[in-house]
Design a protein around this motif. Structure first.
Motif, PDB file in Angstrom:
ATOM      1  N   GLU A 301       0.834  -1.028  -0.125  1.00 54.08           N
ATOM      2  CA  GLU A 301       0.053   0.008   0.013  1.00 54.08           C
ATOM      3  C   GLU A 301       0.768   1.253   0.004  1.00 54.08           C
ATOM      4  O   GLU A 301       0.540   2.176  -0.722  1.00 54.08           O
ATOM      5  N   ARG A 302       1.955   1.194   0.855  1.00 53.96           N
ATOM      6  CA  ARG A 302       2.812   2.393   0.928  1.00 53.96           C
ATOM      7  C   ARG A 302       3.506   2.657  -0.704  1.00 53.96           C
ATOM      8  O   ARG A 302       3.558   3.906  -1.197  1.00 53.96           O
ATOM      9  N   GLY A 303       3.888   1.576  -1.361  1.00 49.25           N
ATOM     10  CA  GLY A 303       4.307   1.790  -2.535  1.00 49.25           C
ATOM     11  C   GLY A 303       3.267   2.387  -3.577  1.00 49.25           C
ATOM     12  O   GLY A 303       3.527   3.265  -4.142  1.00 49.25           O
ATOM     13  N   ARG A 304       2.066   1.998  -3.607  1.00 47.61           N
ATOM     14  CA  ARG A 304       0.889   2.708  -4.330  1.00 47.61           C
ATOM     15  C   ARG A 304       0.736   4.007  -3.963  1.00 47.61           C
ATOM     16  O   ARG A 304       0.433   4.960  -4.899  1.00 47.61           O
ATOM     17  N   ARG A 334      24.805  -8.014  15.134  1.00 48.75           N
ATOM     18  CA  ARG A 334      23.979  -8.967  15.267  1.00 48.75           C
ATOM     19  C   ARG A 334      22.576  -8.493  15.875  1.00 48.75           C
ATOM     20  O   ARG A 334      22.655  -7.427  16.582  1.00 48.75           O
ATOM     21  N   PHE A 335      21.417  -9.071  15.666  1.00 48.32           N
ATOM     22  CA  PHE A 335      20.287  -8.624  16.152  1.00 48.32           C
ATOM     23  C   PHE A 335      19.846  -9.562  17.648  1.00 48.32           C
ATOM     24  O   PHE A 335      19.909 -10.567  17.519  1.00 48.32           O
ATOM     25  N   HIS A 336      19.631  -8.592  18.611  1.00 46.47           N
ATOM     26  CA  HIS A 336      19.479  -9.517  19.993  1.00 46.47           C
ATOM     27  C   HIS A 336      18.037  -9.507  19.922  1.00 46.47           C
ATOM     28  O   HIS A 336      17.355  -8.395  20.012  1.00 46.47           O
ATOM     29  N   GLY A 337      17.444 -10.738  20.378  1.00 47.06           N
ATOM     30  CA  GLY A 337      15.896 -10.821  20.571  1.00 47.06           C
ATOM     31  C   GLY A 337      15.141 -10.705  19.236  1.00 47.06           C
ATOM     32  O   GLY A 337      15.689 -11.143  18.226  1.00 47.06           O
ATOM     33  N   GLU A 338      13.893 -10.799  19.415  1.00 46.87           N
ATOM     34  CA  GLU A 338      12.903 -10.811  18.337  1.00 46.87           C
ATOM     35  C   GLU A 338      12.747  -9.263  17.533  1.00 46.87           C
ATOM     36  O   GLU A 338      12.619  -8.342  18.294  1.00 46.87           O
ATOM     37  N   ASP A 339      12.857  -9.753  16.145  1.00 47.09           N
ATOM     38  CA  ASP A 339      12.496  -8.525  15.499  1.00 47.09           C
ATOM     39  C   ASP A 339      11.057  -8.403  15.371  1.00 47.09           C
ATOM     40  O   ASP A 339      10.557  -8.770  14.171  1.00 47.09           O
ATOM     41  N   LYS A 340      10.218  -7.893  16.288  1.00 49.96           N
ATOM     42  CA  LYS A 340       8.852  -7.915  16.400  1.00 49.96           C
ATOM     43  C   LYS A 340       8.287  -6.709  15.534  1.00 49.96           C
ATOM     44  O   LYS A 340       7.240  -6.914  14.989  1.00 49.96           O
ATOM     45  N   TYR A 341       9.132  -5.609  15.673  1.00 49.10           N
ATOM     46  CA  TYR A 341       8.281  -4.313  15.135  1.00 49.10           C
ATOM     47  C   TYR A 341       9.284  -3.644  13.988  1.00 49.10           C
ATOM     48  O   TYR A 341       8.901  -2.928  13.113  1.00 49.10           O
ATOM     49  N   THR A 342      10.583  -3.855  14.280  1.00 53.02           N
ATOM     50  CA  THR A 342      11.585  -3.151  13.280  1.00 53.02           C
ATOM     51  C   THR A 342      11.339  -3.165  11.849  1.00 53.02           C
ATOM     52  O   THR A 342      11.175  -2.264  11.164  1.00 53.02           O
ATOM     53  N   THR A 343      11.260  -4.398  11.398  1.00 49.23           N
ATOM     54  CA  THR A 343      11.138  -4.485  10.053  1.00 49.23           C
ATOM     55  C   THR A 343       9.788  -4.281   9.385  1.00 49.23           C
ATOM     56  O   THR A 343       9.384  -3.383   8.740  1.00 49.23           O
ATOM     57  N   LYS A 344       8.743  -4.707  10.442  1.00 44.92           N
ATOM     58  CA  LYS A 344       7.238  -4.573   9.924  1.00 44.92           C
ATOM     59  C   LYS A 344       7.021  -3.084  10.169  1.00 44.92           C
ATOM     60  O   LYS A 344       6.123  -2.893   9.030  1.00 44.92           O
ATOM     61  N   GLU A 345       7.444  -2.388  10.810  1.00 46.40           N
ATOM     62  CA  GLU A 345       7.067  -0.911  10.858  1.00 46.40           C
ATOM     63  C   GLU A 345       7.724  -0.176  10.007  1.00 46.40           C
ATOM     64  O   GLU A 345       7.182   0.753   9.316  1.00 46.40           O
ATOM     65  N   SER A 346       9.223  -0.475   9.685  1.00 51.79           N
ATOM     66  CA  SER A 346       9.904   0.043   8.799  1.00 51.79           C
ATOM     67  C   SER A 346       9.375   0.113   7.365  1.00 51.79           C
ATOM     68  O   SER A 346       9.064   1.067   6.579  1.00 51.79           O
ATOM     69  N   GLU A 347       8.585  -0.945   6.949  1.00 47.43           N
ATOM     70  CA  GLU A 347       7.855  -1.179   5.549  1.00 47.43           C
ATOM     71  C   GLU A 347       6.436  -0.485   5.564  1.00 47.43           C
ATOM     72  O   GLU A 347       6.202  -0.362   4.321  1.00 47.43           O
TER      73      GLU A 347
END
Length: 377
Positions: A301-304, A334-347
């Motif tokens: 949706e962001r791309g559109r 290295r990433f410590h712990g879970e990538d719960k929000y970083t990638t999802k929110e950045s996209e």
């Protein structure tokens, strides 16, 4: 076309640059550099400000002063510009990424302590969009584990956390004066030094490893090579360009705040309808309207929306690709712990045009087109 960014310009920049030339002092640490340093010191209350050629170099200076060495670890968010990590990677350190908070996109302060190891040397919080990280918690962790705090306040000038200017909590703070920032010298930055004991060594590192600053103050009869270092001094013409804007800092900030608040008012109905998310400013933070972003449903949706706005002569952009997903991030960190929000929110994050002389009519038009996109989708 409404550009995403237009570098700030007040009208006095060329006069001051001409004055710098007439002073016959256009190299580093000229009269305008000193004026900028003094203005920042007065504005922030920091013990010392040293103007630099970039925020990147300010962060590298901070890494030198923190004695970062091979084998050390530095904790930071993955959602940041590459300079935050590069400053420490260049010293041989491993960068340890932790997740961000989805509300502010700042490092999640609750996840930092679990990432601390016996090799951890520093924490590098990034004040995204000029909104302060939770510095009380971060400083408490740093105190208990004897860690240095280096604030990436590239976007944080004229912003504060609980009434205290960003960049003044940790041992070192770093500002940016890139052309995309609230105040600009084209390329430039500043190192804020909290403790007086670090000033002399900072001057030496910044002056190619020499005590040249002490020489010019008459404290030594000649200057000599004292330590390793490099040249982090901007030319005085660049500082002259910046000083014209610092003189009008309140006016520039208020103009940006007016447009930021206009966006917020016009786009709130879309947020209330659940179509987009708007920036969150904690009540104890005073931001500086560095950027206005929205969050769409997903990357598609962001791309559109970006394409639609471009068809309406509006340039909008997405922001950082998380560092831990990049080749160098995987090599040096290295990433410590879970990538719960970083990638999802950045996209999902999309930045709308925001600059000093963005007009009320332009802002209204941009918001109208965002609403038109969602009305048709």
């Amino acid at each position: 076309m409404i550009n995403f960014n237009v570098p700030p310009f007040t009208g006095k920049e060329l006069d001051y640059m001409r004055e710098a030339v007439e002073n016959q002092k256009i190299c580093g640490d000229g009269p305008f550099t000193k004026k900028c340093n003094e203005w920042i010191e007065e504005q922030t209350g920091t013990a010392k400000c040293l103007l630099t050629t970039s925020c990147t170099h300010a962060t590298e200076l901070a890494a030198l002063l923190a004695k970062i060495k091979p084998g050390d670890e530095v904790i930071m968010p993955s959602y940041t510009f590459v300079s935050t990590a590069n400053a420490f990677v260049l010293r041989g350190a491993t960068v340890v990424f932790v997740d961000v908070r989805p509300d502010t996109m700042n490092i999640d302060e609750k996840l930092i302590e679990d990432a601390v190891t016996e090799r951890t040397k520093a924490i590098a919080p990034v004040h995204y969009a000029g909104v302060g990280c939770e510095m009380d918690t971060i400083m408490d962790i740093a105190k208990r584990y004897h860690l240095t705090v280096i604030e990436d306040a590239a976007q944080g000038i004229m912003a504060s956390y609980k009434g205290k200017p960003l960049g003044t909590f940790g041992e070192f703070g770093c500002f940016s004066f890139h052309e995309t920032k609230n105040f600009s010298m084209g390329e430039g930055g500043a190192l804020l030094i909290r403790d007086e004991k670090d000033i002399e060594m900072a001057e030496i590192y910044r002056e190619k490893g020499t005590d040249r600053s002490r020489f010019f103050r008459g404290q030594v009869d000649k200057y000599r090579w004292q330590e390793y270092g490099s040249s982090y001094l901007p030319g005085d013409m660049n500082a002259a360009y910046l000083y014209a804007q610092l003189e009008l800092a309140e006016e520039i900030t208020q103009a940006r705040m007016d447009r930021w608040n206009q966006y917020l008012e016009l786009l709130t109905p879309l947020s209330e309808a659940g179509r987009i998310e708007l920036p969150h400013i904690p009540g104890h933070c005073a931001h500086n309207a560095h950027m206005f972003y929205i969050k769409t449903k997903d990357m598609e949706e962001r791309g559109r929306l970006i394409a639609y706005l471009k068809s309406k002569d509006i340039l909008s952009v997405f922001h950082y690709v998380p560092l831990h997903s990049a080749p160098a991030g995987q090599k040096y960190g290295r990433f410590h712990g879970e990538d719960k929000y970083t990638t999802k929110e950045s996209e999902r994050l999309l930045r709308l045009p925001m600059f000093y002389k963005l007009t009320e009519d332009e802002t209204e038009y941009i918001a109208k087109q965002v609403k038109a996109f969602y009305a048709a989708n």
